[in-house]
Every structure is written in structure tokens, then in C-alpha cells.
Design an enzyme around this catalytic site. Sequence first.
Site, PDB file in Angstrom:
ATOM      1  N   HIS A  86      -0.568 -11.292  -4.934  1.00 27.77           N
ATOM      2  CA  HIS A  86       0.763 -10.711  -4.742  1.00 27.77           C
ATOM      3  C   HIS A  86       1.835 -11.580  -5.389  1.00 27.77           C
ATOM      4  CE1 HIS A  86      -0.666  -7.473  -2.279  1.00 27.77           C
ATOM      5  NE2 HIS A  86      -1.245  -8.303  -1.440  1.00 27.77           N
ATOM      6  N   HIS A 120      -9.088  -1.866  -5.129  1.00 28.62           N
ATOM      7  CA  HIS A 120      -8.005  -2.207  -4.223  1.00 28.62           C
ATOM      8  C   HIS A 120      -7.068  -3.235  -4.851  1.00 28.62           C
ATOM      9  CE1 HIS A 120      -5.827  -2.453  -0.478  1.00 28.62           C
ATOM     10  NE2 HIS A 120      -5.742  -3.752  -0.718  1.00 28.62           N
ATOM     11  N   ASP A 125      -3.066  -2.895  -5.184  1.00 28.98           N
ATOM     12  CA  ASP A 125      -2.057  -3.907  -4.866  1.00 28.98           C
ATOM     13  C   ASP A 125      -1.143  -4.179  -6.062  1.00 28.98           C
ATOM     14  OD1 ASP A 125      -2.838  -4.329  -2.251  1.00 28.98           O
ATOM     15  OD2 ASP A 125      -4.054  -6.090  -2.700  1.00 28.98           O
ATOM     16  N   HIS A 159       0.830  -1.209   0.000  1.00 29.78           N
ATOM     17  CA  HIS A 159       0.000   0.000   0.000  1.00 29.78           C
ATOM     18  C   HIS A 159       0.867   1.263   0.000  1.00 29.78           C
ATOM     19  CE1 HIS A 159      -3.314  -2.566   2.147  1.00 29.78           C
ATOM     20  NE2 HIS A 159      -3.069  -2.960   0.904  1.00 29.78           N
TER      21      HIS A 159
END
Length: 280
Positions: free
Chosen positions: A266, A240, A244, A84
Site C-alpha cells: 500500500h 488480490h 489493492d 477494496h
Amino acid sequence: MTIWPSDYSQAWTLAAAVERSGVGLHSGAMARLRLEPYEQPGYWVAWLDEPNLAPQRLHPDQVCETQLCTALQLDQRRLATVEHLMAALAGVGISSALLLVDGPEIPLMDGSAQPWVEAIAEAGLKPLGARSPQHALQAPITLQHGQSFATALPSDCLRLGAAIEFPQAAIGRQLYSLELTPQAFVEQIAPARTFGFKQQVEQLLAAGLIKGGALDNALVCDGEGWVNPPLRFADEPVRHKLLDLLGDLALAGLPQAQVFAFRGSHGLHTALAAALVSSN
């Protein structure tokens, strides 16, 4: 009111230091972070509690774990949940910064990049001249993990897109894309908060995760709706996910590419960042 750069053609650092502290999402431990001006290109980490250690430049090769966050192994130190903050720095146009950390994680704040944008606005921006040009992507790169994929295509600008697909009715299928500029990031992406699922909370806690999670730093979905509404955007989850994606790509520097991730993670994002570095 902060006037953000119009694009990513120039190099910027902070005009002054700024500090924030808060709980880490997974460790539940308090963490402190000071952002300082730095004129060397890239994002560098040093330690408030070990000032004798030299700063290290962040790089995709340092990624050591990608379960529900991006964690980096920096010699003997591990730093988790960097995405973030990295999205905020890269998104507003900061290309050089020193991150001084005390703790195992970056503070979660409200679960979005907005508090970091506000911290950067408080510090102000300092110009460093023209940004070193990124090597143009010569050919498409596509990575696939199961049913998920991420692709980067040659482009004359940075365009990001993400799509998600969840069985929960409150989320379902969502798609969002935009041509990224600092102002677009601040308005359309930075406020989007991380999200999770009510039925997974006990399982994640038992696994030693989300010890710092709370209703004021993460959206919680119970299937048909949200435990802690209102949402900041009707499609806040996919925004969001794009946040990421940007934060993970920032480990490699902002690519001059069109990047799209379907059901991203991720692990997938950071693998794409590493592939982009290798293609240069």
C-alpha cells in the site's frame, strides 16, 4: 443482471443509495457505510455520525498509514481500509460517489471487492456524460522501495499488472496482468480475497492489528497450503494484490497508463498515485 459500462470513457454515479455494515479488519469494530449518488467528480467522504461536517474529496495526500491497509486522515477523522471499496467503485466505472461512514474503517465484508460490486449492482448506475479526460502520462514513472517497485508507462488504455514472490510453497511466484474494463474487473479481480499467514496472526494481534480478521473474510496460508480452502482462483493472491493496486490508484483517479507493481504494498501503490497526480 447488471450491464456494466464497456470502458471508462463515460462518467457514472450510483442511481440510488445503498448501505452495508460489517466488521473492520484491524479495529474489529462494527462499521456502517452508505454509498450515495454524487455528481461532483471523484470520491467524497462524509460522516453519518457527524452530519454537520462537509464532504471531503479523497486524494493521495490524505494517506496517513499503509501498514496492511490504506488509511486516510480526513481532518480530525481517520478512515482505514479504504482500498477494496475504492477498487470496486473505480473498477466498475463509478467516477463520482459519496461515501457516508459511521466507524473508523470501511467494513471488510468477505475480504474482496465482490460484496461492494454486488451493492453497486443493487443500487444501479446513472450516467453523467463523458468523463473528464485524464492528462496523458508524458514520461514513465518508477518508484522503488527496497526490492519492490512500481512503474507507470504512457499508454492509450489502462493496463494493470502485478507480481508477487513469497517463500511459502502455497503462493510462491505469481504474475497477473490484464487490460482493465468494468466487466474484466468484475469477473477476474473483484472476487479475489485478502490473504495472510498463520504464523503471523499472534504477532499482528499483539500489534493491535487484524482484530476483525476471521476465516470467512481472509485467506490464511500455513505455508504448504491454505487453512480455509478452496481458493476462488488458483492465483487468487496475486489477483488480490492487483485489486489493492487499483484501489490505491483510485485515490488519484484511474490513470491512462500501463501500471505494473512487483512485490507491491500500500505504501508503494499510494506513493505512485501521488506521483501520478504530481505529473499532471
